[in-house]
Design a protein around this motif. Structure first.
Motif, PDB file in Angstrom:
ATOM      1  N   ALA A 178       0.844  -1.209   0.000  1.00 38.24           N
ATOM      2  CA  ALA A 178       0.000   0.000   0.000  1.00 38.24           C
ATOM      3  C   ALA A 178       0.874   1.253   0.000  1.00 38.24           C
ATOM      4  N   ALA A 179       1.950   1.216   0.801  1.00 42.66           N
ATOM      5  CA  ALA A 179       2.836   2.384   0.871  1.00 42.66           C
ATOM      6  C   ALA A 179       3.522   2.608  -0.482  1.00 42.66           C
ATOM      7  N   ARG A 180       3.892   1.516  -1.153  1.00 48.49           N
ATOM      8  CA  ARG A 180       4.545   1.646  -2.460  1.00 48.49           C
ATOM      9  C   ARG A 180       3.592   2.270  -3.472  1.00 48.49           C
ATOM     10  N   LEU A 181       2.327   1.838  -3.435  1.00 49.49           N
ATOM     11  CA  LEU A 181       1.362   2.398  -4.393  1.00 49.49           C
ATOM     12  C   LEU A 181       1.155   3.893  -4.132  1.00 49.49           C
ATOM     13  N   ARG A 182       1.065   4.245  -2.836  1.00 44.19           N
ATOM     14  CA  ARG A 182       0.896   5.666  -2.480  1.00 44.19           C
ATOM     15  C   ARG A 182       2.055   6.506  -3.016  1.00 44.19           C
ATOM     16  N   PHE A 183       3.271   6.010  -2.768  1.00 52.98           N
ATOM     17  CA  PHE A 183       4.436   6.766  -3.222  1.00 52.98           C
ATOM     18  C   PHE A 183       4.415   6.885  -4.744  1.00 52.98           C
ATOM     19  N   SER A 184       4.039   5.785  -5.422  1.00 56.10           N
ATOM     20  CA  SER A 184       4.076   5.771  -6.891  1.00 56.10           C
ATOM     21  C   SER A 184       3.078   6.769  -7.473  1.00 56.10           C
ATOM     22  N   ILE A 185       1.889   6.870  -6.846  1.00 53.51           N
ATOM     23  CA  ILE A 185       0.889   7.838  -7.330  1.00 53.51           C
ATOM     24  C   ILE A 185       1.428   9.253  -7.142  1.00 53.51           C
ATOM     25  N   ALA A 186       1.926   9.524  -5.933  1.00 51.71           N
ATOM     26  CA  ALA A 186       2.381  10.893  -5.639  1.00 51.71           C
ATOM     27  C   ALA A 186       3.583  11.274  -6.491  1.00 51.71           C
ATOM     28  N   ALA A 187       4.471  10.294  -6.741  1.00 50.19           N
ATOM     29  CA  ALA A 187       5.712  10.615  -7.448  1.00 50.19           C
ATOM     30  C   ALA A 187       5.488  10.762  -8.957  1.00 50.19           C
ATOM     31  N   ALA A 188       4.272  10.414  -9.432  1.00 47.58           N
ATOM     32  CA  ALA A 188       4.005  10.514 -10.869  1.00 47.58           C
ATOM     33  C   ALA A 188       3.818  11.958 -11.301  1.00 47.58           C
ATOM     34  N   LYS A 189       3.635  12.826 -10.342  1.00 49.55           N
ATOM     35  CA  LYS A 189       3.372  14.220 -10.665  1.00 49.55           C
ATOM     36  C   LYS A 189       4.575  15.049 -10.209  1.00 49.55           C
ATOM     37  N   ASN A 190       4.856  16.128 -10.909  1.00 47.55           N
ATOM     38  CA  ASN A 190       5.894  17.034 -10.415  1.00 47.55           C
ATOM     39  C   ASN A 190       5.282  17.948  -9.372  1.00 47.55           C
ATOM     40  N   HIS A 191       5.966  18.056  -8.243  1.00 49.22           N
ATOM     41  CA  HIS A 191       5.432  18.886  -7.160  1.00 49.22           C
ATOM     42  C   HIS A 191       6.364  20.062  -6.931  1.00 49.22           C
ATOM     43  N   ASP A 192       5.782  21.204  -6.623  1.00 49.28           N
ATOM     44  CA  ASP A 192       6.634  22.327  -6.231  1.00 49.28           C
ATOM     45  C   ASP A 192       7.301  21.993  -4.907  1.00 49.28           C
ATOM     46  N   VAL A 193       6.503  21.476  -3.966  1.00 52.33           N
ATOM     47  CA  VAL A 193       7.049  21.081  -2.659  1.00 52.33           C
ATOM     48  C   VAL A 193       6.432  19.719  -2.317  1.00 52.33           C
ATOM     49  N   LEU A 194       7.281  18.708  -2.210  1.00 50.57           N
ATOM     50  CA  LEU A 194       6.807  17.355  -1.885  1.00 50.57           C
ATOM     51  C   LEU A 194       7.346  16.958  -0.509  1.00 50.57           C
ATOM     52  N   LEU A 195       6.428  16.564   0.386  1.00 51.18           N
ATOM     53  CA  LEU A 195       6.803  16.201   1.756  1.00 51.18           C
ATOM     54  C   LEU A 195       6.599  14.700   1.905  1.00 51.18           C
ATOM     55  N   ILE A 196       7.659  13.968   2.193  1.00 49.50           N
ATOM     56  CA  ILE A 196       7.560  12.505   2.260  1.00 49.50           C
ATOM     57  C   ILE A 196       7.864  12.047   3.685  1.00 49.50           C
ATOM     58  N   ASP A 197       6.909  11.305   4.266  1.00 46.70           N
ATOM     59  CA  ASP A 197       7.096  10.853   5.651  1.00 46.70           C
ATOM     60  C   ASP A 197       7.352   9.350   5.667  1.00 46.70           C
ATOM     61  N   GLU A 198       8.601   8.966   5.759  1.00 48.54           N
ATOM     62  CA  GLU A 198       8.987   7.562   5.971  1.00 48.54           C
ATOM     63  C   GLU A 198       8.596   6.613   4.846  1.00 48.54           C
ATOM     64  N   ALA A 199       8.119   7.121   3.711  1.00 44.30           N
ATOM     65  CA  ALA A 199       7.586   6.226   2.679  1.00 44.30           C
ATOM     66  C   ALA A 199       8.632   5.230   2.198  1.00 44.30           C
ATOM     67  N   LEU A 200       9.884   5.670   2.157  1.00 38.75           N
ATOM     68  CA  LEU A 200      10.906   4.798   1.590  1.00 38.75           C
ATOM     69  C   LEU A 200      11.209   3.604   2.475  1.00 38.75           C
TER      70      LEU A 200
END
Ligand SMILES: Nc1ncnc2c1ncn2[C@@H]1O[C@H](COP(=O)(O)OP(=O)(O)OP(=O)(O)O)[C@@H](O)[C@H]1O
Length: 277
Positions: free
Chosen positions: A186-208
């Motif tokens: 589930a965490a991998r899918l979440r990261f993959s969805i979010a990372a598909a878009k370019n973000h001005d500011v992306l905040l990642i909490d422990e996803a890796l």
């Protein structure tokens, strides 16, 4: 948005977060955190089981104010982040890392101080909501739309997101409800969805931390790309190797205070010395 305080832009003169990059190479600020304090209030604390109900009853019956316990989670933190930076946030359990990310995302109101950001930052936490009863495929589509992609963009990027997540490597998991996924999937899918878009500011909490090593490598490479595409990435992690591989600057929090802010090698070395004592 939960507590609904959107980050604002500074009224003061000087470079605004996200203003067009000057041609002379001057760094462009994307996030300014200025003397930030965040306080949690726990209502009905110390009244035993059923705290919230007891507190509400006391309020309704005018039996005095409920016990309120406060937790001062972030204390006077200040820093400026610039376009193109990947900033690690480290510190021991309960030091205020997640709270700081939520405040930057505008999900927690500052008690004092201010957060200025370039647009609306995207917070990617391991607990970010996807719908458990819907399939992974439907979540990819809804998640993409929720992040502001057009239908066309979602269609174009759908396969890339699924491939990046590795969800379908063995079985056709993407057509199953998310409740059948392990927490890592589930965490991998979440990261993959979010990372598909370019973000001005992306905040990642422990996803890796949740993916296997192959997924972590893909994620680290994607974070490097996001930085090149001119965004700013914040990464909260207890994995010092992920921080070393991904970030060029690190902020170290302890008991809500900013202890150190500088180049990754220096700050992580000082933190490791502190934790190995
Ligand atoms: N919703 C909440 N209500 C009350 N207190 C909270 C809440 N969330 C966090 N806290 C408290 O705020 C402090 C900072 O918590 P936070 O989750 O930001 O730390 P952290 O550095 O991210 O911790 P960890 O490394 O364990 O994930 C802790 O004392 C924690 O107990």
């Amino acid at each position: 948005m939960a507590d609904g305080v959107a980050p604002t832009k500074p009224a003061a003169a000087g470079p605004e977060p996200g203003s067009a990059a000057p041609s002379d190479g001057t760094p462009v600020p994307t996030v300014i955190v200025d003397g930030l304090h965040v306080v949690y209030r726990i209502y009905g604390a110390g009244t035993g089981h059923g705290n919230a109900t007891a507190a509400l009853r006391r309020l309704l019956l005018r039996q005095g104010s409920p016990n309120v316990q406060t937790v001062h989670a972030v204390k006077g933190v200040s820093f400026t982040a610039y376009r193109g930076e990947a900033i690690g946030i480290i510190g021991s359990n309960g030091s205020g890392k997640t709270t700081l990310l939520k405040a930057i995302a505008g999900l927690l109101p500052p008690e004092r101080g201010k957060v200025y950001t370039d647009g609306q930052p995207s917070l990617l936490g391991v607990n970010a909501a996807l719908m458990n009863d819907l399939t992974g495929a439907t979540n990819v589509i809804l998640g993409g739309l929720a992040m502001g992609m057009t239908r066309e963009e979602v269609r174009e990027r759908y396969q890339g997101i699924v491939d990046f997540s590795g969800i379908n490597e063995k079985d056709d998991f993407i057509s199953l409800p998310m409740r059948t996924y392990s927490s890592g999937m589930a965490a991998r899918l979440r990261f993959s969805i979010a990372a598909a878009k370019n973000h001005d500011v992306l905040l990642i909490d422990e996803a890796l931390a949740t993916g296997d090593r192959a997924f972590q490598k893909r994620s680290e490479a994607r974070i490097r790309e996001l930085r090149k595409e001119a965004g700013t990435v914040f990464l909260v992690s207890h994995n010092n190797n992920s921080i070393r591989d991904t970030c060029d600057r690190v902020i170290w929090l302890e008991r809500g205070e900013l202890l150190m802010d500088g180049p990754t090698d220096e700050v992580v070395a000082a933190y490791e010395e502190h934790t190995n004592k």
